[in-house]
Structures are given as structure tokens and as C-alpha cells.
Motif scaffolding. Structure first.
Motif, PDB file in Angstrom:
ATOM      1  N   ARG B 110     -12.738  10.104   4.550  1.00  0.00           N
ATOM      2  CA  ARG B 110     -11.348   9.671   4.729  1.00  0.00           C
ATOM      3  C   ARG B 110     -11.273   8.312   5.421  1.00  0.00           C
ATOM      4  N   VAL B 111     -12.167   8.086   6.405  1.00  0.00           N
ATOM      5  CA  VAL B 111     -12.174   6.795   7.098  1.00  0.00           C
ATOM      6  C   VAL B 111     -12.536   5.692   6.093  1.00  0.00           C
ATOM      7  N   ARG B 112     -13.554   5.954   5.261  1.00  0.00           N
ATOM      8  CA  ARG B 112     -13.938   4.960   4.241  1.00  0.00           C
ATOM      9  C   ARG B 112     -12.757   4.661   3.325  1.00  0.00           C
ATOM     10  N   ALA B 113     -12.047   5.740   2.909  1.00  0.00           N
ATOM     11  CA  ALA B 113     -10.920   5.548   1.995  1.00  0.00           C
ATOM     12  C   ALA B 113      -9.815   4.728   2.654  1.00  0.00           C
ATOM     13  N   LEU B 114      -9.581   4.987   3.958  1.00  0.00           N
ATOM     14  CA  LEU B 114      -8.550   4.229   4.676  1.00  0.00           C
ATOM     15  C   LEU B 114      -8.893   2.733   4.684  1.00  0.00           C
ATOM     16  N   ILE B 115     -10.171   2.437   4.939  1.00  0.00           N
ATOM     17  CA  ILE B 115     -10.585   1.033   5.024  1.00  0.00           C
ATOM     18  C   ILE B 115     -10.448   0.361   3.654  1.00  0.00           C
ATOM     19  N   ARG B 116     -10.844   1.104   2.615  1.00  0.00           N
ATOM     20  CA  ARG B 116     -10.724   0.575   1.250  1.00  0.00           C
ATOM     21  C   ARG B 116      -9.269   0.252   0.916  1.00  0.00           C
ATOM     22  N   ARG B 117      -8.425   1.191   1.249  1.00  0.00           N
ATOM     23  CA  ARG B 117      -7.010   1.003   0.928  1.00  0.00           C
ATOM     24  C   ARG B 117      -6.417  -0.176   1.691  1.00  0.00           C
ATOM     25  N   ALA B 118      -6.841  -0.304   2.980  1.00  0.00           N
ATOM     26  CA  ALA B 118      -6.316  -1.391   3.799  1.00  0.00           C
ATOM     27  C   ALA B 118      -6.753  -2.735   3.215  1.00  0.00           C
ATOM     28  N   ALA B 119      -7.932  -2.781   2.565  1.00  0.00           N
ATOM     29  CA  ALA B 119      -8.409  -4.029   1.949  1.00  0.00           C
ATOM     30  C   ALA B 119      -7.873  -4.162   0.527  1.00  0.00           C
ATOM     31  N   ALA B 120      -6.984  -3.300   0.121  1.00  0.00           N
ATOM     32  CA  ALA B 120      -6.399  -3.295  -1.227  1.00  0.00           C
ATOM     33  C   ALA B 120      -7.479  -3.204  -2.290  1.00  0.00           C
ATOM     34  N   GLN B 121      -8.493  -2.395  -2.038  1.00  0.00           N
ATOM     35  CA  GLN B 121      -9.577  -2.197  -2.994  1.00  0.00           C
ATOM     36  C   GLN B 121      -9.735  -0.704  -3.252  1.00  0.00           C
ATOM     37  N   PRO B 122      -8.831  -0.123  -4.004  1.00  0.00           N
ATOM     38  CA  PRO B 122      -8.893   1.331  -4.163  1.00  0.00           C
ATOM     39  C   PRO B 122     -10.152   1.803  -4.878  1.00  0.00           C
ATOM     40  N   ASN B 123     -10.780   0.931  -5.681  1.00  0.00           N
ATOM     41  CA  ASN B 123     -12.009   1.333  -6.377  1.00  0.00           C
ATOM     42  C   ASN B 123     -13.193   1.261  -5.402  1.00  0.00           C
ATOM     43  N   PRO B 124     -13.914   2.368  -5.239  1.00  0.00           N
ATOM     44  CA  PRO B 124     -15.016   2.357  -4.267  1.00  0.00           C
ATOM     45  C   PRO B 124     -16.208   1.491  -4.711  1.00  0.00           C
ATOM     46  N   VAL B 125     -16.286   1.129  -6.007  1.00  0.00           N
ATOM     47  CA  VAL B 125     -17.428   0.322  -6.455  1.00  0.00           C
ATOM     48  C   VAL B 125     -16.960  -1.114  -6.738  1.00  0.00           C
ATOM     49  N   LEU B 126     -17.518  -2.059  -6.003  1.00  0.00           N
ATOM     50  CA  LEU B 126     -17.160  -3.469  -6.182  1.00  0.00           C
ATOM     51  C   LEU B 126     -18.256  -4.139  -7.015  1.00  0.00           C
ATOM     52  N   THR B 127     -17.860  -4.921  -8.018  1.00  0.00           N
ATOM     53  CA  THR B 127     -18.849  -5.509  -8.924  1.00  0.00           C
ATOM     54  C   THR B 127     -18.799  -7.041  -8.877  1.00  0.00           C
ATOM     55  N   PHE B 128     -19.980  -7.664  -8.726  1.00  0.00           N
ATOM     56  CA  PHE B 128     -20.100  -9.126  -8.731  1.00  0.00           C
ATOM     57  C   PHE B 128     -21.209  -9.480  -9.706  1.00  0.00           C
TER      58      PHE B 128
END
Lengths: 484, 216
Positions: B110-128
Motif C-alpha cells: 500500500r505504501v508503494r502504491a501511495l508513492i506511485r500515485r503521488a508521482a502520477a505513475q499508476p503503472n508499477p513498471v516504468l519503461t525507458f
């Protein structure tokens, strides 16, 4: 619903009996007139006498009435054919001569128009009838001669049996009377219906007025039962007795609501206190199990679990104890004992702990015989002494005294330590109340110790109290009733 | 990522601190409401785990005070599970709510999800390009192959990845990667940046001299 039926039945019975009474009394009047007509008639239709409507000769003596005739000569008071009141003198047994006789004749003639007669001999053969008699007057049968009066449609008749077997029937038309009675019956029915309608409507209105406050009470009770504990009955709108009842109920609701809130509060606190050690144990074990650890890390985790397990055990024990004390009965095991001994034994038990904390223990214990639960009372003293040691700096002085006064034993536990803030004092014996939340937690207190002391003192029929001043010290007093 | 844990129950607080540090967070903690509020107001945390029943100021009061100043995600912890309490917490601006006793793994998720949401990145996998950062599993892959990376290096990478295209100052990085009692020598950040570049390639984290770092 049955009230309405009752009202209808009552009104109907009243109407019917009134009608019956009215009819009977009117017929009685007619019957009397028939008898009065019969008296002067009889001599005229006896054999020998000319049957007919010839007026009786003046001054002729009437024959005495037959034995079966219930009436004697017509009394003057009766309407009809009595002799006239006036100079003619009192009614006698005959038609007086003179102007009185003329009057009688006149009356007789009038009567002869109004009444009719018919007669039969012993063989049932008609021996004559008046000219105004209705056609075909039936010969009364044996039963009817016993009845004496009969009603045939619009005719009322009197049957007069003669001892020699002859039958005379005198009668009159009662068409007018019947018409009157019919009108009366109609009016009575109308009035009865009106009474029923008014009665039902009025009763409904009155009952509604009486029931409204009760309905209010019932609504309030329903809401309270449904969980709206702050709901109350609106007292202003109710009348005196019901208003009092509503007031009483409101006060009861207040008490219940307060008790209920305390209970809810207690349950919430208890669940909080139980959840916390479980949360610690779960979080710690789940954390440690996430990856491989050293033996030292596992040991530390197990220590934490043990500590919190112990805490839960102590808490559950305290809660069970409170529940037992709350239940009242069988909470105590009282026995005759010397209260001073309980004090001494508790002091001995706690001495090592006191020494460890460099606390000086003093005592002054007067022997007091009483009936008490030795273990529980020892628990109270132990709890108070332990509190005094734990919540004060090292080196504090604590004294335990026991004295008797007015049939009560007073234990006091006094210290010269830090004292308790005045704002905390009223809540001190409340369940789960802690003066210093963070510190008391660290010391492992459950926040139930003093409420258990209070419950034990009260189970003994006594009480517990506290006096304290910050910086000067604290004194707890436990009062227990004792034999004189 | 930097967390604040406000919890008066010592055993639980220590346990949570250890667990979150092992997850790579920089963790500060406070044992009571006053200290908790002070820390929450004076630092920029990525999330706050806040107990409701606290000595001093309670969780509700801290929450409403924080909300006046900051948008930091707050997860409330409580031993009371009344619906009223939950609604109250959410109405006061809590972002999530957990009832004690909770499952530690759930708390972390839940803490991870909160941080993701606060960064406006709802997808847990970021791709570069050829590189992915799986913030749920905390794994970095280059061409699909996982890369060995330390917790701190991962935290640095994740923080920059969440703020893709934004220049992040060194001060901000220090703030969010190190807890208040960490030894944060001035060149420690340079060491971590250097290590990440070694493992993932020089161009991934770019230096904007005089401003900070950026991941494009």
C-alpha cells in the motif's frame, strides 16, 4: 374494534327495551279502557237483557261483576267510563241517577262507538255482536281464554270468560296506536344510529388523543431499540400522567445510553489493547520471515513476540477478572481474617522489588478482624504498592497503614513522590485510563489495575479513593466494612 | 524514497522501521504526536505511516495539520476498525487506512502504491528504451535481464524514474534518499550515481551541471 360492537349492542338493547316498554304501557291503557267498557256492557248482553247498543236505563242497578273479572266497578281516577267527579258524588257501585246518569249514558254511548263486543254461548255459538264489530271475530280458543288479552293486527281485545261458559270479547281498534308506535320505532332507530355514530366517532377521537402520547413513547422506544440511543420522548406535548411516565422513561434512557456508551468505549479500548500486541507479533514475524536472518536476529524477534504474548496474557487475565467482578455474585471468597495480616504479607511479598528500587517501606497496621477475600484484598494492596514504586523516582518513601474507624477498616498507601495531576484524578479509576500514556505503556501497565482495585473494594461493600498533589505525593485509601 | 513512521508502540515502530529500511526506504520515526507533527512539517516525505491513537497530539490532529501544508500521502494505522473511524480518516485527507493487526506485506504494497500515485505513475513498471524499472518487485531489467543493484542505488533510480524528464536537485535527492540519522557525506550521492551508471550505462542518468540530475 369490539368497543364499537359493544356500543352498537348497548344502544340496540336500550332502544328495543324502550320501545317494548312504551308499547306495553300504551296497551295497558287500552286494556284498562276495555275492562271499563266491559263492566257496564255485561248486564246488557246477559240472557234476558237485550243484546245491543241500547243505552242502559237510568238508575238500573248493574249486576255485580263476575268473579273472574279482575276489575271492580270503574274507579273514578281512570280515564274512560268511571263516574264523573263533581256534584254527583263519589264513584259507587252503580250509575247514579240524575244528571250523573245522563253523563254516564253519554259516555257509554261514546264508548259504544269506540269499542265493540262479541259473545258466544257455551257451545261456541255466536250469541251476538255489536254493530261496529269487525267482521268475523274468531272464537277464542282455550289457550286464549287464559291469556285474557289478545292483539289481532289493528285490534286489541279482552276475552272475558263467564263462569257459565259463555264468552264475551270486547275490543277496539288500535290502528292509531300502532301507527304511533311505528313512528316511535322509526325515531328510536334513527336516534340509536345517531348515538352509535356519535359514540364511535367520539370514542375514536378520544382514544386517539389518549393514545397519541403513548404512540410517541412507542416511536421513541422503537428508535432507541433501532440504535438511535440519543432519541428521547417529547415531554411537552404529553399530558400530566403520561408526561411523568415519559419523563421517567427519558431518565431511564439517559442512564442506559450512558452505560451503553461506557460499554462501547470499554469494548473499543479493550479491542485496541488486544490488537496492539497482536499487530507487533505479526509485523515482527512477517518482517523476519521475508528473508534469511542471523540467529541473533531470530532471537530478537522471538523476544519481541514473547514480550507481547506476555502482555496479552496479562491483559486477558485482567479483563476476565473485571468481568468476574462485574458479574457481582460469587466474585469473592470471603473468610474471617485479620486484615493486618494481609497487609504484612503483601509488604513481605513486595519487599525485594522495593529494595531493588531503593524504596523505603513503612507500615502501621492495627489488628482489625473482618470478613474479606484475603487473596483479592492482598491483590489490591500489592497493586497500589507496586504503582507507588513504579510511578515514582527511586528512593521514594511509601507507607502502608491500617486503622479502624466507625465500623470500617481503612487501608492507606501513601507516598511522597511525584503526585498525580489534578485533571487526571477524576479518571484514575476508569478502565484503560493512563495518566501518562507513553510512559505507562513502556512500563507494561494495562491501564486496568486501579479499576480492578475499585471493583474489588466495591465487591467488599467498600470503596477506594485518592488524594494527590503534584510534587508532594499521593495517598490511596481503601475502605472495607468490618465487624464492630 | 523517504518515509516517516509515527507509532507510539515501541516494538511495532522498531519493527516497521527495520522492515521499511530493508525495502530500501530512508526511514524516520516518531514515538508521539508532537514529534511526529514536527518531523512531518519540517521534512518532505514521500509517504507517512501514521498511528491514530498517540500520546500528545493524536493521529487525526496531525493529519489535519499536515494537510494544511503538504500533499504527502498518509496511510493511517489504527486498532479501531469502526466504519466511522475509517470515514473520518478519509474525510480528513488520509490516503489509505489499515487496521491493526495488519499484514506487513500488505502495508508495504500500500505504501508503494501511495508513492506511485503521488508521482502520477499508476503503472508499477516504468519503461525507458531497453530498460525497465519494476517498482512493485523492485527489480531493474536491461534487455529483459535483471541487474544486480543495491537498495540505495535502486532508490536513487526509482526516485529519478518517477520524475522522468524533470531535473532533480542534489538537495532533493539527499532529502529523499537519506533518513535524518543516516551518515550523508556530501560525496555519497556521487558514489551512488557513479555505481548506477556503471551498471546501467553512462547515458541513463544525465548530469545538468549546477542544477542536478535527470532521467529522460
Amino acid at each position: 374494534m369490539w368497543h364499537g360492537a359493544l356500543l352498537v349492542a348497548l344502544v340496540a338493547a336500550l332502544t328495543v327495551s324502550f320501545y317494548a316498554f312504551e308499547k306495553r304501557s300504551r296497551l295497558q291503557v287500552v286494556d284498562t279502557q276495555l275492562q271499563e267498557y266491559l263492566t257496564p256492557l255485561l248486564p246488557r248482553i246477559t240472557p234476558g237483557g237485550a243484546p245491543g247498543l241500547n243505552p242502559p236505563p237510568g238508575g238500573r242497578d248493574r249486576r255485580p261483576p263476575p268473579d273472574s273479572d279482575p276489575f271492580g266497578p270503574p274507579p273514578g281516577e281512570l280515564r274512560g267510563f268511571g263516574p264523573p267527579e263533581g256534584p254527583g258524588g263519589r264513584g259507587g257501585s252503580g250509575l247514579p241517577p240524575g244528571p250523573g246518569g245522563d253523563l254516564m249514558r253519554e259516555r257509554w254511548e261514546r264508548g259504544a262507538q269506540k269499542f265493540y263486543y262479541a259473545s258466544w254461548d257455551e257451545q261456541g255459538k255466536s250469541t251476538g255482536a255489536s254493530s261496529n264489530a269487525p267482521a268475523a271475530i274468531p272464537l277464542p280458543d282455550k289457550d286464549e281464554t287464559d291469556v285474557a288479552y289478545r292483539t289481532r293486527d289493528d285490534f286489541r281485545e279482552y276475552i272475558h270468560p263467564n263462569p257459565n261458559g259463555r264468552l264475551v270479547v270486547v275490543g277496539t281498534s288500535i290502528a292509531a296506536l300502532n301507527a304511533q308506535l311505528d313512528r316511535l320505532a322509526l325515531r328510536l332507530a334513527g336516534a340509536g344510529a345517531l348515538v352509535v355514530i356519535v359514540g364511535l366517532a367520539g370514542g375514536w377521537w378520544l382514544a386517539g388523543r389518549a393514545i397519541r402520547p403513548i404512540a410517541q413513547i412507542s416511536r421513541a422506544a422503537d428508535k432507541i431499540a433501532g440504535g438511535e440511543l440519543s432519541e428521547r420522548i417529547n415531554v411537552e406535548e404529553t399530558e400530566s400522567e403520561l408526561g411523568e411516565l415519559a419523563g421517567t422513561l427519558n431518565r431511564t434512557f439517559d442512564r442506559l445510553e450512558k452505560n451503553f456508551e461506557q460499554q462501547v468505549h470499554f469494548t473499543a479500548d479493550a479491542s485496541h489493547e488486544l490488537r496492539t500486541p497482536i499487530a507487533v507479533m505479526l509485523a515482527e514475524t512477517q518482517r523476519v520471515l521475508l528473508r534469511a536472518r542471523s540467529a541473533e536476529e531470530y532471537r530478537q524477534a522471538l523476544e519481541i513476540c514473547e514480550r507481547n504474548g506476555e502482555r496479552m496474557r496479562a491483559l486477558v487475565n485482567s479483563l476476565l477478572e473485571l468481568a468476574r467482578l462485574d458479574s457481582g455474585e460469587f466474585a469473592l471468597n470471603p473468610e474471617e481474617c485479620d486484615l493486618a495480616r494481609i497487609g504484612r504479607e503483601t509488604l513481605e511479598f513486595i519487599a525485594p522489588f522495593a529494595e531493588q528500587k531503593k524504596v523505603t517501606l513503612r507500615n502501621s497496621l492495627e489488628p482489625v478482624k473482618s470478613s474479606a477475600d484475603v487473596l483479592r484484598l492482598g491483590q489490591v494492596l500489592n497493586n497500589l504498592l507496586t504503582n507507588a514504586i513504579v510511578h515514582n523516582r527511586e528512593g521514594v518513601e511509601i507507607s502502608l497503614t491500617l486503622a479502624r474507624q466507625n465500623g470500617h477498616a481503612f487501608f492507606t498507601v501513601a507516598d511522597n513522590g511525584a503526585g498525580i495531576p489534578a485533571e487526571a484524578l477524576p479518571h484514575l479509576f476508569e478502565r484503560f485510563f493512563r495518566v501518562d500514556k507513553s510512559r505507562a505503556r513502556a512500563q507494561g501497565g494495562s491501564g486496568l489495575g486501579l479499576s480492578i482495585c475499585k471493583a474489588i473494594a466495591e465487591a467488599h461493600g467498600g470503596s477506594i479513593g485518592v488524594e494527590s498533589e503534584v510534587g508532594k505525593g499521593t495517598k490511596f485509601t481503601v475502605r472495607i466494612p468490618c465487624a464492630a | 524514497m523517504r518515509l516517516l513512521i509515527v507509532e507510539d508502540e515501541t516494538d511495532l515502530r522498531v519493527s516497521l522501521e527495520k522492515a521499511m529500511r530493508e525495502e530500501g526506504y530512508a526511514v524516520d520515526s516518531a514515538p508521539d504526536g508532537d514529534e511526529g507533527l514536527y518531523k512531518a512539517e519540517s521534512n518532505d516525505y514521500d509517504a507517512i505511516v501514521l498511528d491514530v491513537m498517540l500520546p500528545g497530539k493524536d493521529g487525526w490532529e496531525i493529519l489535519s495539520r499536515i494537510r494544511k501544508l503538504k500533499r504527502t500521502p498518509v496511510l493511517m494505522l489504527t486498532a479501531r476498525d469502526g466504519v466511522r473511524d475509517r470515514v473520518k480518516g478519509l474525510n480528513l485527507g488520509a490516503d489509505d487506512y489499515l487496521v491493526k493487526p495488519f499484514n506487513l506485506v500488505e502495508l508495504m504494497a500500500r505504501v508503494r502504491a501511495l508513492i506511485r500515485r503521488a508521482a502520477a505513475q499508476p503503472n508499477p513498471v516504468l519503461t525507458f528504451d531497453n530498460l525497465t524499472v519494476d517498482t512493485a518487485a523492485r527489480v531493474v531489467r536491461v534487455d529483459g535481464a535483471p541487474v544486480e543493484i543495491t537498495a540505495r542505488e535502486y532508490a536513487l533510480l526509482e526516485y529519478l524514474a518517477f520524475r522522468r524528464g524533470k531535473i532533480v536537485s542534489r538537495t532533493e535527492l539527499y532529502e529523499h534518499l537519506f533518513a535524518e540519522d543516516d551518515d550523508s557525506l556530501s560525496n555519497l550521492l556521487d558514489v551512488h550515481v557513479c555505481n548506477v551508471r556503471k551498471k546501467l550505462g553512462k547515458e541513463f542518468i544525465q548530469t545538468r551541471r549546477g542544477h542536478g540530475y535527470v532521467v529522460e
